[in-house]
Design an enzyme around this catalytic site. Structure first.
Site, PDB file in Angstrom:
ATOM      1  N   LYS A  44       0.905  -1.230  -0.025  1.00 50.09           N
ATOM      2  CA  LYS A  44       0.042   0.000   0.049  1.00 50.09           C
ATOM      3  C   LYS A  44       0.921   1.315  -0.052  1.00 50.09           C
ATOM      4  O   LYS A  44       1.962   1.054   0.346  1.00 50.09           O
ATOM      5  CB  LYS A  44      -1.032  -0.017   1.502  1.00 50.09           C
ATOM      6  CG  LYS A  44      -0.123   0.193   2.670  1.00 50.09           C
ATOM      7  CD  LYS A  44      -1.194  -0.118   3.736  1.00 50.09           C
ATOM      8  CE  LYS A  44      -0.362  -0.098   5.250  1.00 50.09           C
ATOM      9  NZ  LYS A  44      -0.911  -0.443   6.161  1.00 50.09           N
ATOM     10  N   ARG A 142     -10.965   0.081  15.009  1.00 51.88           N
ATOM     11  CA  ARG A 142     -10.889   0.889  13.911  1.00 51.88           C
ATOM     12  C   ARG A 142     -11.487   0.099  12.932  1.00 51.88           C
ATOM     13  O   ARG A 142     -12.791  -0.162  12.891  1.00 51.88           O
ATOM     14  CB  ARG A 142      -9.063   0.838  13.410  1.00 51.88           C
ATOM     15  CG  ARG A 142      -8.828   1.992  12.637  1.00 51.88           C
ATOM     16  CD  ARG A 142      -7.300   2.032  12.249  1.00 51.88           C
ATOM     17  NE  ARG A 142      -6.924   0.941  11.438  1.00 51.88           N
ATOM     18  CZ  ARG A 142      -5.689   0.889  11.035  1.00 51.88           C
ATOM     19  NH1 ARG A 142      -4.687   1.729  11.240  1.00 51.88           N
ATOM     20  NH2 ARG A 142      -5.266  -0.345  10.312  1.00 51.88           N
ATOM     21  N   TYR A 277      14.857  30.317   6.635  1.00 50.55           N
ATOM     22  CA  TYR A 277      13.777  30.994   7.135  1.00 50.55           C
ATOM     23  C   TYR A 277      13.753  31.242   8.596  1.00 50.55           C
ATOM     24  O   TYR A 277      13.916  30.188   9.451  1.00 50.55           O
ATOM     25  CB  TYR A 277      12.508  30.459   6.641  1.00 50.55           C
ATOM     26  CG  TYR A 277      12.421  30.542   5.205  1.00 50.55           C
ATOM     27  CD1 TYR A 277      12.541  31.626   4.327  1.00 50.55           C
ATOM     28  CD2 TYR A 277      11.951  29.309   4.621  1.00 50.55           C
ATOM     29  CE1 TYR A 277      12.186  31.699   2.830  1.00 50.55           C
ATOM     30  CE2 TYR A 277      11.752  29.298   3.070  1.00 50.55           C
ATOM     31  CZ  TYR A 277      11.574  30.405   2.572  1.00 50.55           C
ATOM     32  OH  TYR A 277      11.506  30.549   0.989  1.00 50.55           O
ATOM     33  N   MET A 325      10.685  24.248   1.377  1.00 47.62           N
ATOM     34  CA  MET A 325       9.924  23.216   0.833  1.00 47.62           C
ATOM     35  C   MET A 325      10.632  22.523  -0.270  1.00 47.62           C
ATOM     36  O   MET A 325      10.674  21.501  -0.422  1.00 47.62           O
ATOM     37  CB  MET A 325       8.946  24.543  -0.185  1.00 47.62           C
ATOM     38  CG  MET A 325       8.070  23.605  -1.092  1.00 47.62           C
ATOM     39  SD  MET A 325       7.234  24.338  -2.373  1.00 47.62           S
ATOM     40  CE  MET A 325       6.076  24.968  -1.006  1.00 47.62           C
TER      41      MET A 325
HETATM   42  C1  LIG Z   1      -0.391  -1.768   6.964  1.00 47.96           C
HETATM   43  C2  LIG Z   1      -1.140  -2.837   7.246  1.00 47.96           C
HETATM   44  C3  LIG Z   1      -0.155  -4.020   7.416  1.00 47.96           C
HETATM   45  C4  LIG Z   1       1.173  -4.258   7.333  1.00 47.96           C
HETATM   46  O1  LIG Z   1       1.621  -3.564   8.658  1.00 47.96           O
HETATM   47  P1  LIG Z   1       3.104  -3.494   8.993  1.00 47.96           P
HETATM   48  O2  LIG Z   1       3.222  -3.006  10.590  1.00 47.96           O
HETATM   49  O3  LIG Z   1       3.640  -2.599   8.011  1.00 47.96           O
HETATM   50  O4  LIG Z   1       3.650  -5.081   8.653  1.00 47.96           O
HETATM   51  C5  LIG Z   1      -1.001  -5.246   7.719  1.00 47.96           C
HETATM   52  N1  LIG Z   1      -2.449  -5.250   7.859  1.00 47.96           N
HETATM   53  C6  LIG Z   1      -2.957  -4.274   7.840  1.00 47.96           C
HETATM   54  C7  LIG Z   1      -4.536  -4.304   7.894  1.00 47.96           C
HETATM   55  C8  LIG Z   1      -2.541  -3.017   7.422  1.00 47.96           C
HETATM   56  O5  LIG Z   1      -3.259  -1.960   7.141  1.00 47.96           O
END
Ligand SMILES: *Cc1c(COP(=O)(O)O)cnc(C)c1O
Length: 387
Positions: A44, A142, A277, A325
């Site tokens: 992801k 969640r 800055y 930036m």
């Molecule tokens: C991102 C994610 C993972 C992977 O988590 P890591 O700690 O990076 O291994 C696994 N399952 C779900 C649902 C996630 O959102």
């Protein structure tokens, strides 16, 4: 070197070198640790900033058998790039591309009845069953279906849709809240709840291909959580889920990303010269300043102002003043490395450079965020693509 073939490496303003050989070795190390379970490579958010498609290919070549993404769009992009095999995506909103996912043979996660209704409708329209995985909230609080009545309703409805040939329930799964804190009481509680919710579903007739709950920290530290499949994200990229658990090397992992830039200017400045800055840094004496041409638009946290470490000419330097930036400055203490010299922000650490974990500590965040936020303006340069 793919992806950026036309740009000579030496001329790049900045680059994120992605060591696919290290990624493959990390997959093999994770497979060894999760013996008996399949490995899902979680790619992801563009492979945690490393490039989803090249990393997914390398992970499959090294024996990962599933790919995982958050969004459906990310999963569809993997298919469009020609990636084979099983892909699961888990973050949906109403009106999502259910039908495209079904037609692309992508497994979709369901956390509630609204999602089951939408996927069933899409399966009817597509004229083929959807591959669905039921997500249980075993305590994360969640995403996921609550235990009890909600779970009973979702499991019952999914089984009826399966009997009608509209879905195939391919998985039952969950996600940990505190797997990076071994011994945290929520871990055992979530495992118990997962076993209960799984047993309920199986008693009613669900026959999942895969049951899974382990993320990277659970894969590395909690064998009883491995079930049929482990979902590894950060460990794949050679970063430890938490410094308290150990270093990457402690787990046989090697960081995959090296972020570096070419010094754009080196100049002598007198004592008392304000830098960047706000003038939050003022040169303490006659010195030299080096200009590093990356900034918060490239994903360098502005919180690294005054704290971020950089290796220049064999020495650790600290960001002087604010990250802007597009650029920041380091005080080179009188040294005069040639303009164009390499400034290494982070990498595996074995050339003396800082690591993503060092940056996380300097910025009060986690290494996940450091690598994932590196922006699209920084070209990824892939090395060791061969098997
Ligand atoms: C991102 C994610 C993972 C992977 O988590 P890591 O700690 O990076 O291994 C696994 N399952 C779900 C649902 C996630 O959102």
């Amino acid at each position: 070197m793919s992806e950026t073939p036309a740009v000579p490496t030496a001329a790049l303003r900045a680059r994120a070198e992605i060591d696919l050989g290290a990624l493959r070795a990390n997959v093999r190390a994770l497979r060894a640790r999760a013996e008996g379970a399949a490995v899902m490579a979680v790619v992801k958010s563009d492979g945690y900033g490393h490039g989803a498609v090249p990393c997914a290919r390398a992970a499959l070549a090294a024996g990962a058998s599933w790919l995982g993404t958050a969004t459906a769009e990310e999963a569809l992009a993997l298919r469009a790039a020609g990636l084979p095999g099983r892909i699961l995506c888990w973050l949906w909103v109403p009106g999502g591309p259910w039908r495209q996912a079904i037609e692309a043979d992508i497994d979709v996660s369901l956390s509630g009845m609204w999602a089951l209704r939408e996927v069933v409708e899409a399966a009817r329209a597509a004229g083929r069953p959807a591959r669905v995985q039921l997500k249980a909230d075993t305590g994360l609080g969640r995403n996921g279906c609550q235990p009890g009545e909600d779970w009973a309703e979702l499991v019952g409805a999914a089984l009826r849709a399966e009997a009608e040939g509209l879905v195939r329930v391919t998985g039952v799964w969950s996600h940990f809240a505190c797997a990076d804190e071994p011994g945290h009481p929520s871990i055992a509680a979530q495992l118990t709840k997962f076993r209960e919710m799984l047993a309920y579903a199986e008693d009613r007739g669900v026959r999942p291909e895969v049951r899974h709950i382990a993320n990277s920290p659970a894969t590395l530290t909690l064998p009883e959580s491995h079930f049929d499949l482990v979902r590894t994200g950060i460990a794949l990229y050679g970063v430890s889920p938490s410094p308290e658990l150990g270093t990457p090397a402690d787990f046989g992992l090697r960081p995959v990303m090296t972020l570096s830039a070419s010094l754009a200017l080196v100049k002598r400045t007198p004592a008392g010269h304000g830098v960047s800055y706000g003038h939050h840094y003022v040169t303490p004496g006659d010195t030299t300043l080096g200009l590093v041409p990356v900034g918060y638009a490239d994903g360098i946290p502005r919180h690294a102002s005054g704290t971020g470490p950089v290796l220049v000419d064999g020495k650790w330097r600290t960001i002087a003043g604010r990250v802007a930036m597009d650029q920041f400055v380091v005080d080179l203490g009188g040294d005069e490395p040639p303009v164009g010299s390499e400034a290494v922000l982070f990498g595996p650490g074995d050339r003396g450079e800082p690591t993503a974990e060092d940056w996380a500590q300097a910025c009060g965040t986690i290494a996940y965020e450091i690598v994932t936020r590196i922006g699209t303006r920084v070209p990824r340069v892939y090395v060791d693509e061969s098997m």
